[in-house]
Write an enzyme that holds these catalytic residues in place. Structure first.
Site, PDB file in Angstrom:
ATOM      1  N   ASP A  61      38.897 -66.652 -83.288  1.00  0.00           N
ATOM      2  CA  ASP A  61      39.493 -65.528 -83.786  1.00  0.00           C
ATOM      3  C   ASP A  61      39.055 -64.276 -83.243  1.00  0.00           C
ATOM      4  O   ASP A  61      37.748 -64.056 -83.571  1.00  0.00           O
ATOM      5  CB  ASP A  61      39.388 -65.595 -85.414  1.00  0.00           C
ATOM      6  N   CYS A  96      39.118 -59.127 -97.133  1.00  0.00           N
ATOM      7  CA  CYS A  96      39.748 -60.051 -96.847  1.00  0.00           C
ATOM      8  C   CYS A  96      38.775 -61.444 -96.268  1.00  0.00           C
ATOM      9  O   CYS A  96      39.082 -62.325 -95.404  1.00  0.00           O
ATOM     10  CB  CYS A  96      40.728 -60.339 -95.763  1.00  0.00           C
ATOM     11  N   HIS A 101      37.452 -64.482 -91.934  1.00  0.00           N
ATOM     12  CA  HIS A 101      38.662 -63.778 -92.378  1.00  0.00           C
ATOM     13  C   HIS A 101      39.403 -64.754 -93.065  1.00  0.00           C
ATOM     14  O   HIS A 101      39.891 -65.891 -92.556  1.00  0.00           O
ATOM     15  CB  HIS A 101      39.197 -62.772 -91.470  1.00  0.00           C
ATOM     16  N   LYS A 104      44.559 -53.504 -83.420  1.00  0.00           N
ATOM     17  CA  LYS A 104      42.890 -53.276 -83.660  1.00  0.00           C
ATOM     18  C   LYS A 104      42.159 -52.963 -82.261  1.00  0.00           C
ATOM     19  O   LYS A 104      41.113 -52.620 -82.095  1.00  0.00           O
ATOM     20  CB  LYS A 104      42.087 -54.720 -84.127  1.00  0.00           C
ATOM     21  N   GLN A 111      38.177 -58.938 -84.073  1.00  0.00           N
ATOM     22  CA  GLN A 111      37.253 -58.122 -84.301  1.00  0.00           C
ATOM     23  C   GLN A 111      36.292 -57.967 -82.911  1.00  0.00           C
ATOM     24  O   GLN A 111      35.528 -57.105 -82.807  1.00  0.00           O
ATOM     25  CB  GLN A 111      36.353 -58.167 -85.391  1.00  0.00           C
TER      26      GLN A 111
HETATM   27  N1  PLP Z   1      40.532 -62.120 -88.148  1.00  0.00           N
HETATM   28  C1  PLP Z   1      39.739 -60.986 -88.637  1.00  0.00           C
HETATM   29  C2  PLP Z   1      38.208 -61.338 -88.219  1.00  0.00           C
HETATM   30  C3  PLP Z   1      40.207 -59.909 -89.097  1.00  0.00           C
HETATM   31  O1  PLP Z   1      39.178 -58.823 -88.929  1.00  0.00           O
HETATM   32  C4  PLP Z   1      41.478 -59.391 -89.256  1.00  0.00           C
HETATM   33  C5  PLP Z   1      41.854 -58.134 -89.866  1.00  0.00           C
HETATM   34  O2  PLP Z   1      41.237 -57.655 -90.427  1.00  0.00           O
HETATM   35  C6  PLP Z   1      42.265 -60.702 -89.256  1.00  0.00           C
HETATM   36  C7  PLP Z   1      41.915 -61.856 -88.687  1.00  0.00           C
HETATM   37  C8  PLP Z   1      43.651 -60.396 -89.615  1.00  0.00           C
HETATM   38  O3  PLP Z   1      44.478 -59.567 -88.403  1.00  0.00           O
HETATM   39  P1  PLP Z   1      45.721 -59.192 -88.813  1.00  0.00           P
HETATM   40  O4  PLP Z   1      45.930 -58.542 -90.170  1.00  0.00           O
HETATM   41  O5  PLP Z   1      46.153 -57.981 -87.686  1.00  0.00           O
HETATM   42  O6  PLP Z   1      46.703 -60.388 -88.452  1.00  0.00           O
END
Ligand code: PLP
Length: 411
Positions: free
Chosen positions: A204, A368, A127, A230, A207
């Site tokens: 990270d 993203c 992401h 999430k 998900q």
């Molecule tokens: N990393 C992953 C794999 C994501 O799917 C997301 C959000 O879709 C993020 C990071 C960023 O999360 P946030 O916007 O809640 O900070």
């Protein structure tokens, strides 16, 4: 009606928004759970209770409300500690979300532990939240970003690991589960490889935690991050787990109230963990709401979550594979309940718009994760992402609505 169906109905009744109707009174079919999940009543009530009964700032007041708020906030931290099986509650830092957690690590860990010329290993399926912070660090440190490639199915090409490794590689930062493809990465194997080669590791988990249990001590990971919204909690709250010895050695990320012990114009003495990384008034209600979300997940149980989501994923994959115009993007064996796809001759946004007219909420775009799209030569996909509260009937309704959309564009 069998027991499983009855309990699913009860679970759905916990989420007020799932009873909503949209677009000319159609039942809402919410399949955008990878973007954000819906909130159970218990989370909504935890927020309401905070603001209506004990709203107050924390760690500062001597009065009853402040004491209650501080206790609830610190109890939420302990719930996160148990949820991740962290060794200490001070290893849990509350942030605004995954994005802020990774920015914190990139800037703070990066300034203390990375030197000019060092290399950071990311993957093609990150992401943007796990790409851009490392690029921002490049304004201060001349670090090099290297990328583990992916295969056509959307898995990491592990054969490339040893080729990418040099004596300058310091950190491996990768996503546990891909938001664009659904791939569940072999997290233990990757961490073992990284540790054998003396690397620090950030995972990270944005998900991952919605779908599977995580034990940071078992993983032996240095940093693990996720977002509250999430996992059925509020927006604007997230978590950075970090090992004590690293967090202690890292400089503060932001300065202000709460993160200090003593301030003079000449010098400031920083506070202990976790407060060193929580400058200013935090999202108190958000942390308490996240605690309630964790209680809720534990009550539902990952066994149920995984079983239900696997069925939804299998059913959706099977039905979509039967449509000749549809191509699924991301066909790894290990997948979370996410299906990305494209449709021959129709733009993903047009599919998303027509599905919306039928009450079906999906996401259309680059998610993203533009490097993933670049790999497949696409600008966007449609993504249906499931939660344990979705039903097989919803999957079927979504596929019927999709077929109707395809017929419309073929006319
Ligand atoms: N990393 C992953 C794999 C994501 O799917 C997301 C959000 O879709 C993020 C990071 C960023 O999360 P946030 O916007 O809640 O900070």
């Amino acid at each position: 009606m069998n027991v499983a169906t009855r309990s699913l109905e009860q679970i759905r009744a916990d989420f007020p928004i799932l009873q909503r109707r949209v677009r000319d009174n159609k039942p809402l079919v919410y399949l955008d759970n990878a973007a954000t999940t819906q909130k159970p009543q218990s989370v909504i009530e935890a927020l309401t209770r905070f603001y209506s009964h004990y709203n107050s700032n924390i760690h500062r007041g001597v009065h009853a409300l402040s004491e209650a708020a501080t206790e609830a906030y610190e109890t939420a931290r302990k719930k996160v500690q148990t949820f991740l099986n962290a060794a200490h509650s001070h290893e849990i830092i509350f942030t605004r979300g995954t994005t802020e957690s990774i920015n914190l690590v990139a800037l703070s860990f990066g300034s203390r532990f990375l030197e000019d010329g060092d290399e950071v290993l990311l993957t093609q399926m990150e992401h943007h939240a796990n790409i851009v912070p490392w690029q921002l660090l490049q304004r201060f440190k001349n670090i090099k970003i290297k990328v583990i490639p992916i295969t056509e199915e959307g898995t990491l090409d592990l054969n490339a690991l040893d080729t990418l490794l040099t004596e300058k590689t310091r950190l491996l930062a990768f996503t546990h589960v891909s938001n664009a493809l659904g791939t569940v990465n072999p997290v233990k194997k990757l961490i073992r490889w990284a540790k054998e080669n003396g690397l620090y590791v950030l995972v990270d988990g944005a998900q991952a935690v919605p779908h599977l249990p995580v034990d940071v001590q078992d993983l032996q990971v240095d940093f693990y991050v996720f977002s509250g919204h999430k996992i059925y909690g509020p927006t604007g709250i997230g978590v950075l787990y970090g090992k004590t010895e690293l967090l202690e050695a890292m400089p503060p990320y932001q300065g202000g109230g709460d993160m200090i012990k003593r301030v003079t114009f000449e010098k400031t003495l920083f506070n202990d963990l976790p407060m060193k990384f929580e400058a200013g008034t935090p999202n108190i209600a958000g942390a308490i709401g996240l605690g309630a979300a964790i209680d809720y997940i534990q009550q539902v149980g990952y066994d149920f979550i995984q079983q239900q989501e696997q069925q939804l994923l299998d059913h959706a994959t099977r039905l979509l594979s039967e449509i000749p115009e549809i191509k699924i993007i991301g066909t790894a064996k290990e997948k979370a309940a996410v299906v990305s796809f494209v449709c021959e001759g129709v733009h993903p946004h047009d599919i998303g718009t027509l599905l919306d007219l039928e009450g079906v909420a999906v996401r259309a775009g680059h998610h993203c994760a533009q490097p993933v799209m670049d790999f497949y030569g696409l600008s966007a996909t449609v993504r249906a992402s499931f939660a344990f509260y979705n039903t097989m009937e919803e999957v079927e309704y979504f596929v019927q609505a999709l077929k109707k959309a395809i017929r419309f564009f073929k006319r």
